[in-house]
Design a protein around this motif. Structure first.
Motif: not given
Length: 759
Positions: A671, A669, A632-634, A673
């Protein structure tokens, strides 16, 4: 109170309520006259009650009951409103004067009294300067509320008068505290003038006190010619009473105004006598005000004349005189040697003589009782001749102490700068050297003075000037400071490497006036660092050699075993696959070794971090899918570009994210950020793998130390080196069995393409 009186009071209370509802009240106005000119200066509004059955009811009969029952508040508001309306009506007819309205203590204690008066003025449109409020001495019960309310009323422009002064428990303190304009002498004192010496003394005292406090005085209840003349003789400002006029309705007042204004001229003191007395009083007041001004001013004023060949003081006063421990009586009428030590007296006499001979603005300084002062003498001429000299003194103790402190501070700083090993330079906005510490001369082998007023650039190696100018431009772009290195020419022709920090000095309007550069000679330090780096490199090569030998031994042993099987004639296809994998492992080890030992040329360009990370995710997505790892990326929508080598930064993120995937047991997972952090761009890579123990965490980044079973540790070491090249940092945080967070920080980029960390 007996029953009959109670019933009467109760009946009056009931009738008062009806009077308010049925508008049975009216106002009469009693003139107030200037006792010097006889002119009308104001009117006092007095309430009258015309009862339908009882006829005209005296205020003495119902005011007390109105106070006790609280009806005085609505009655008082009606009086205030009616009086202000009448004033506006008169002004429309061309008749201008001031109206005085009495406020009872109960009215004034009402917390909304100021608001009520403001609303009446707004409703009627009366200018506040035409309204005077009369209060009694009984207002002192709540001093804080009283003072606050009076100050607010004064700010509106309303005048304040103390009514019936002397009849209550008079306190001189409230005369000082209350912002009042007028004192009204109660008629009980005026009535007995010429019959009671005590009353005469009281009236004269009240007038004197008022005048000394810059207050006006009004005498109430003037009924005889003798009372009028007595009050004029003792300079009472204003008066009212039946001798001039009884209170009368508004229409009648205008009709009789001319006759009323003739009473003072017809029955008082002759006009010439009145004017002479008043002019003498004005002169005395002016003289007193001048004396007060001289006494209260912060400095000291004195005058002297030459009498019998000696300088004698004719005036001396001011706050400074008292602070020195003296009084006017110790100086006035005295010579210098009568109140000063002989040596000081002789010294000052020389200055006195210069001013007496006509020299303008003679100055001298002296000290008395710890106070340093500056005196200025100036001659006063009359008919071309000097008749006296006036002197003025001001306290300069603080200034002198500041001067001493500045001299001591300057001496300390000069001692520091002249003996410090670091170099200190002050430049103007064009780069000209205004000051250089002696250490610059010691470092470059030439006296420091030879560099001052010259350009800094002429001392710098030609190859370093462009970089110095670039850093200089950063300062002009309002960077707080910048660090730089440059080679400076030594007197022997060699070059000295100097490291410095340049800091701007801003003017009052935000413009750069000067630069301060603090630097030091790092030639020997740089040489030592290079030697140390070489030493460290040899140590690392030793570690690498041992590590490579250890890592290659295992696959080489495996290959050697298969070759022996081939020699025995044993062939199987899968043997070749294993041999190929072992050769591939040897190649991977050697490639990582080469990447660390022989870094590729560093190519820095403006790059988009989000694009770099997207490429990395695309590359690793197939491997992540095989291992059931979700990515995931943010990203912060304001994530800026950075200056970097794209391929090297990709290698960093590939290594970190592969380490994260390998930390997953079955699934997990990752992530990513991206955010802004002060002067840095922060990329956090967070996984929920098995984590790293605290002991292992401390050693990450060392060569051949790995958290993986078959890892060399060279990949993570390479990551640290690449990020350092980019002026960034890597921080690793981890909790066993919960996961790991790797924080990679890059410096934000300035508009000129430089990093924030360079400033």
């Amino acid at each position: 109170m007996n029953e009959s009186n109670f019933l009467i009071d109760k009946e009056i209370e009931i009738e008062l309520k009806k009077a308010i509802e049925q508008n049975q009240f009216s106002l009469h106005y009693q003139p107030k006259l200037d006792l010097r000119t006889g002119e009308l200066v104001g009117v006092e509004a007095l309430i009258r009650w015309n009862h339908p059955r009882w006829g005209m009811v005296s205020p003495e009969s119902f005011i007390r009951i109105a106070e006790e029952t609280g009806l005085i508040i609505p009655i008082g508001e009606w009086v205030l409103l009616a009086a202000c309306r009448q004033m506006v009506n008169w002004q429309h007819e061309g008749f201008f004067t001031v109206v005085s309205v009495n406020l009872s203590p109960k009215q004034f204690s009402n917390s909304n009294i100021v608001k009520t008066i403001e609303e009446v003025l707004q409703k009627t449109g009366l200018d506040p300067h035409f309204l005077e409020l009369e209060l009694t001495e009984s207002l002192k019960s709540d001093m804080e509320h009283t003072i606050s309310s009076l100050q607010q009323l004064k700010q509106l422009g309303i005048s304040i008068s103390i009514d019936d002064f002397g009849t209550g428990y008079s306190s001189f303190n409230y005369l000082k505290e209350f912002p009042i304009d007028t004192l009204k002498i109660d008629q009980s004192f005026v009535k007995e003038l010429h019959h009671q010496p005590n009353d005469e003394a009281i009236v004269k005292t009240i007038i004197s006190i008022a005048h000394n406090l810059n207050l006006k005085v009004v005498a109430e209840g003037i009924e005889t010619k003798e009372q009028l003349i007595f009050l004029q003789q003792h300079l009472c400002d204003q008066g009212q009473g039946y001798f001039f006029s009884k209170p009368m309705p508004a229409t009648e007042l205008k009709e009789k105004l001319f006759d009323v204004q003739q009473v003072v001229n017809d029955h008082g003191m002759p006009e010439g006598t009145r004017n002479r007395i008043w002019y003498e009083e004005l002169l005395n007041q002016a003289k007193k005000e001048l004396e007060d001004t001289v006494r209260m001013q912060q400095g000291m004023i004195f005058k002297y004349k030459k009498i019998g060949g000696k300088f004698v003081h004719t005036l001396c006063d001011g706050e400074l005189l008292y602070r020195m421990g003296s009084t006017p009586a110790q100086v006035v009428g005295k010579r210098l040697d009568e109140f000063l030590p002989l040596e000081k007296a002789l010294n000052k006499t020389a200055y006195y003589q210069r001013a007496w001979e006509g020299e303008e603005l003679v100055h001298y300084e002296d000290e008395i009782n710890g106070i340093v002062y500056l005196a200025t003498l100036r001659p006063i001429r009359k008919g071309g001749e000097i008749i006296e000299v006036i002197g003025s003194c001001v306290d300069i103790t603080a200034r002198k102490q500041t001067e001493i402190s500045l001299r001591e501070s300057e001496s300390r700083y000069r001692l520091i700068t002249e003996n410090m090993s670091d170099i200190l330079m002050l430049l103007d906005s064009l780069g000209k050297i205004l000051y250089a510490s002696p250490s610059l001369g010691r470092v470059l082998g030439t006296p420091t003075k030879s560099y001052e007023e010259g350009s800094l650039l002429r001392l710098i190696h030609p190859e370093d000037r462009d970089e110095v100018m670039r850093r200089y431009q950063q300062i002009l772009n309002k960077n707080p400071s910048t660090r730089m290195e440059a080679r400076f020419l030594h007197a022997n022709g060699n070059w000295v490497l100097i490291e410095g920090i340049g800091t701007p000095v801003f003017g009052s309007h935000g413009e750069i006036n000067h630069f301060i550069i603090v630097g030091r000679d790092i030639t020997d330090k740089k040489r030592t660092e290079e030697q140390l780096a070489q030493s460290e490199k040899l140590a690392i090569v030793g570690e690498l050699a041992a590590g490579v030998a250890h890592e290659i031994r295992n696959p080489m042993t495996s290959i050697k075993g298969f070759i022996q099987l081939f020699q025995q004639g044993i062939y199987k296809p899968e043997y070749f696959n294993v041999i190929f994998e072992e050769f591939q492992r040897i190649e991977d080890i050697l490639q990582e070794f080469l990447n660390l030992a022989k870094p590729q040329p560093f190519k820095s360009n403006k790059s988009d971090l989000k694009s770099i990370l997207q490429d990395v995710v695309t590359l690793l997505r197939p491997e992540a899918n095989l291992k059931n790892v979700q990515i995931y990326h943010e990203y912060d929508h304001l994530l800026p570009s950075i200056m970097c080598d794209v391929n090297q930064v990709k290698q960093v993120f590939i290594n970190i994210m592969r380490n994260s995937m390998e930390a997953m047991v079955n699934e997990g997972s990752i992530k990513i950020v991206g955010s802004l952090e002060d002067k840095h761009v922060l990329i956090s890579i967070i996984d929920n793998g098995m984590g790293i123990s605290e002991e292992r965490l401390k050693r990450l980044g060392e060569p051949f130390y790995s958290n993986k079973e078959k890892g060399t540790g060279l990949g993570l070491m390479l990551c640290f080196r690449i990020i350092r090249q980019h002026n960034g940092t890597i921080t690793i945080k981890s909790i066993e069995n919960k996961g790991t967070t790797v924080e990679v920080r890059f410096p934000k980029m300035h508009g000129d393409g430089s990093h924030a960390s360079e400033a």
